[in-house]
Structures are given as structure tokens and as C-alpha cells.
Design an enzyme around this catalytic site. Structure first.
Site, PDB file in Angstrom:
ATOM      1  N   PHE A  72       6.699 -36.285   6.330  1.00 53.30           N
ATOM      2  CA  PHE A  72       5.502 -35.439   6.380  1.00 53.30           C
ATOM      3  C   PHE A  72       4.404 -36.107   5.548  1.00 53.30           C
ATOM      4  O   PHE A  72       4.691 -36.704   4.513  1.00 53.30           O
ATOM      5  CB  PHE A  72       5.836 -34.041   5.841  1.00 53.30           C
ATOM      6  CG  PHE A  72       4.899 -32.981   6.314  1.00 53.30           C
ATOM      7  CD1 PHE A  72       4.980 -32.489   7.605  1.00 53.30           C
ATOM      8  CD2 PHE A  72       3.937 -32.481   5.463  1.00 53.30           C
ATOM      9  CE1 PHE A  72       4.122 -31.501   8.040  1.00 53.30           C
ATOM     10  CE2 PHE A  72       3.068 -31.492   5.892  1.00 53.30           C
ATOM     11  CZ  PHE A  72       3.158 -31.001   7.179  1.00 53.30           C
ATOM     12  N   PHE A  83      11.099 -30.617   1.569  1.00 59.88           N
ATOM     13  CA  PHE A  83      12.154 -29.626   1.361  1.00 59.88           C
ATOM     14  C   PHE A  83      13.542 -30.200   1.620  1.00 59.88           C
ATOM     15  O   PHE A  83      14.520 -29.789   1.001  1.00 59.88           O
ATOM     16  CB  PHE A  83      11.907 -28.404   2.260  1.00 59.88           C
ATOM     17  CG  PHE A  83      12.796 -27.247   1.945  1.00 59.88           C
ATOM     18  CD1 PHE A  83      12.590 -26.476   0.812  1.00 59.88           C
ATOM     19  CD2 PHE A  83      13.853 -26.920   2.779  1.00 59.88           C
ATOM     20  CE1 PHE A  83      13.416 -25.401   0.518  1.00 59.88           C
ATOM     21  CE2 PHE A  83      14.683 -25.846   2.499  1.00 59.88           C
ATOM     22  CZ  PHE A  83      14.457 -25.087   1.348  1.00 59.88           C
ATOM     23  N   GLU A  84      13.631 -31.183   2.508  1.00 55.07           N
ATOM     24  CA  GLU A  84      14.922 -31.772   2.857  1.00 55.07           C
ATOM     25  C   GLU A  84      15.358 -32.886   1.908  1.00 55.07           C
ATOM     26  O   GLU A  84      16.497 -33.355   1.972  1.00 55.07           O
ATOM     27  CB  GLU A  84      14.868 -32.316   4.287  1.00 55.07           C
ATOM     28  CG  GLU A  84      14.763 -31.245   5.351  1.00 55.07           C
ATOM     29  CD  GLU A  84      13.362 -30.672   5.525  1.00 55.07           C
ATOM     30  OE1 GLU A  84      13.257 -29.512   5.971  1.00 55.07           O
ATOM     31  OE2 GLU A  84      12.368 -31.357   5.194  1.00 55.07           O
ATOM     32  N   ILE A 123       0.293 -31.337   0.207  1.00 60.43           N
ATOM     33  CA  ILE A 123      -1.130 -31.055   0.018  1.00 60.43           C
ATOM     34  C   ILE A 123      -1.321 -29.552   0.135  1.00 60.43           C
ATOM     35  O   ILE A 123      -0.925 -28.941   1.134  1.00 60.43           O
ATOM     36  CB  ILE A 123      -1.992 -31.833   1.033  1.00 60.43           C
ATOM     37  CG1 ILE A 123      -1.787 -33.331   0.795  1.00 60.43           C
ATOM     38  CG2 ILE A 123      -3.465 -31.442   0.878  1.00 60.43           C
ATOM     39  CD1 ILE A 123      -2.510 -34.237   1.754  1.00 60.43           C
ATOM     40  N   THR A 149      -2.232 -20.936   1.073  1.00 63.13           N
ATOM     41  CA  THR A 149      -1.173 -20.018   0.651  1.00 63.13           C
ATOM     42  C   THR A 149      -0.439 -20.605  -0.559  1.00 63.13           C
ATOM     43  O   THR A 149      -0.713 -21.721  -0.994  1.00 63.13           O
ATOM     44  CB  THR A 149      -0.161 -19.781   1.786  1.00 63.13           C
ATOM     45  OG1 THR A 149       0.566 -20.987   2.011  1.00 63.13           O
ATOM     46  CG2 THR A 149      -0.863 -19.340   3.066  1.00 63.13           C
ATOM     47  N   HIS A 189       2.625 -21.503  -0.502  1.00 66.95           N
ATOM     48  CA  HIS A 189       3.765 -22.269   0.003  1.00 66.95           C
ATOM     49  C   HIS A 189       3.927 -23.609  -0.711  1.00 66.95           C
ATOM     50  O   HIS A 189       5.041 -23.991  -1.101  1.00 66.95           O
ATOM     51  CB  HIS A 189       3.646 -22.493   1.513  1.00 66.95           C
ATOM     52  CG  HIS A 189       4.738 -23.332   2.085  1.00 66.95           C
ATOM     53  ND1 HIS A 189       6.038 -22.874   2.217  1.00 66.95           N
ATOM     54  CD2 HIS A 189       4.748 -24.605   2.535  1.00 66.95           C
ATOM     55  CE1 HIS A 189       6.792 -23.832   2.720  1.00 66.95           C
ATOM     56  NE2 HIS A 189       6.029 -24.898   2.925  1.00 66.95           N
ATOM     57  N   ARG A 192      -3.758 -41.705  -5.554  1.00 65.37           N
ATOM     58  CA  ARG A 192      -2.480 -41.887  -6.226  1.00 65.37           C
ATOM     59  C   ARG A 192      -1.375 -42.489  -5.355  1.00 65.37           C
ATOM     60  O   ARG A 192      -0.353 -42.926  -5.873  1.00 65.37           O
ATOM     61  CB  ARG A 192      -2.028 -40.558  -6.809  1.00 65.37           C
ATOM     62  CG  ARG A 192      -2.900 -40.159  -7.990  1.00 65.37           C
ATOM     63  CD  ARG A 192      -2.728 -38.706  -8.358  1.00 65.37           C
ATOM     64  NE  ARG A 192      -3.562 -38.344  -9.489  1.00 65.37           N
ATOM     65  CZ  ARG A 192      -4.856 -38.004  -9.409  1.00 65.37           C
ATOM     66  NH1 ARG A 192      -5.469 -38.009  -8.239  1.00 65.37           N
ATOM     67  NH2 ARG A 192      -5.540 -37.667 -10.485  1.00 65.37           N
TER      68      ARG A 192
END
Length: 138
Positions: free
Chosen positions: A5, A39-40, A64, A68, A70, A109
Site C-alpha cells: 500500500f 496491518f498485515e 497517510i 477518520t 483509522h 522521509r
């Protein structure tokens, strides 16, 4: 370990880390495992750490922030999991799953040289692997 991602930023981290690792530890075996998103990352890092064949693991991902909470929840969850894996398995995990407010911060960065977090991660991995090796010989 790298998330797929936000690929351009993650690849920048990976490229800088690999380049620095080649310079610092030219004989080091480097393997890169890709996962769908940040997340994985912890589940694959856990599997690598469980095998105890790695001197250090660098986990790269880019989050990024949106509108929300999240991103904040994801970042905290991944950070906590990676730290717990490192402690449980005694394998250093360098957390380069980074959260940014915007793409300008990510570009600075992850893609540029001045404060590239991939370069810093490689340096940290080599140093902590050296420290752990010394401690295990005592």
C-alpha cells in the site's frame, strides 16, 4: 518486510534501506517479503521472528492520515504488535511503518536523501544486530 500500500513511498524506504545495508554489511543476506498493507505486517514479522534465523527485521509501511481515526488506530496497532513480537522472540524489529499527515511528509522521509527513514532503519538494524550478537556471546 514491506507493505504494498502506498507503493512509491514504501519502495523508497526499501530502496534506501537496501542500499545502506549493502554499504554497512556487504555480506548480509537480505530478503524482502511483500504484504498487502501495514496491518498485515505483524503476522509475517512474527513468523520470521519465530524461526529465529534473522539478525534483525525491518518492517516498512506508509500510512497517510485521512479524515477518520483509522490511520491512528492502525499505526498504534502495528507499532504495539511489532514491539511485542521483538520482545517475545528476542529478534530486533525495526519499525518503519510510518504515519504522515500528507504526501509531502511522506516524500521527504521516504524518497529524498536528507532524512530518509529507510537509511536510518538500515543503520539501526545493523547496530542492534551487533549489540545482540555481543550479548549472546557473553
Amino acid at each position: 518486510m514491506a507493505s504494498q500500500f502506498n507503493p512509491q513511498y514504501v519502495q523508497g524506504l526499501v530502496d534506501h534501506a537496501v542500499e545502506e545495508l549493502h554499504g554497512l554489511a556487504s555480506g548480509a543476506a537480505i530478503s524482502i517479503h511483500r504484504v498487502p498493507g501495514s496491518f498485515e505486517i505483524p503476522v509475517v514479522v512474527r513468523e520470521l521472528a519465530r524461526k529465529k534465523k534473522k539478525h534483525a527485521i525491518i518492517a516498512c509501511g506508509v500510512i497517510i492520515r485521512g479524515e477518520t481515526s483509522h490511520a491512528r488506530n492502525l499505526s498504534r496497532s502495528v507499532t504495539d504488535a511489532l514491539q511485542q513480537i521483538a520482545v517475545d522472540y528476542g529478534v530486533p524489529v525495526i519499525n518503519v511503518v510510518l504515519s504522515f499527515d500528507n504526501e509531502d511528509q511522506a516524500r521527504e522521509r521516504c524518497l529524498e536523501n536528507r532524512i530518509n527513514r529507510g537509511t536510518e532503519a538500515a543503520r539501526a538494524a545493523v547496530e542492534i544486530a551487533r549489540v545482540m550478537s555481543e550479548l549472546r556471546r557473553e
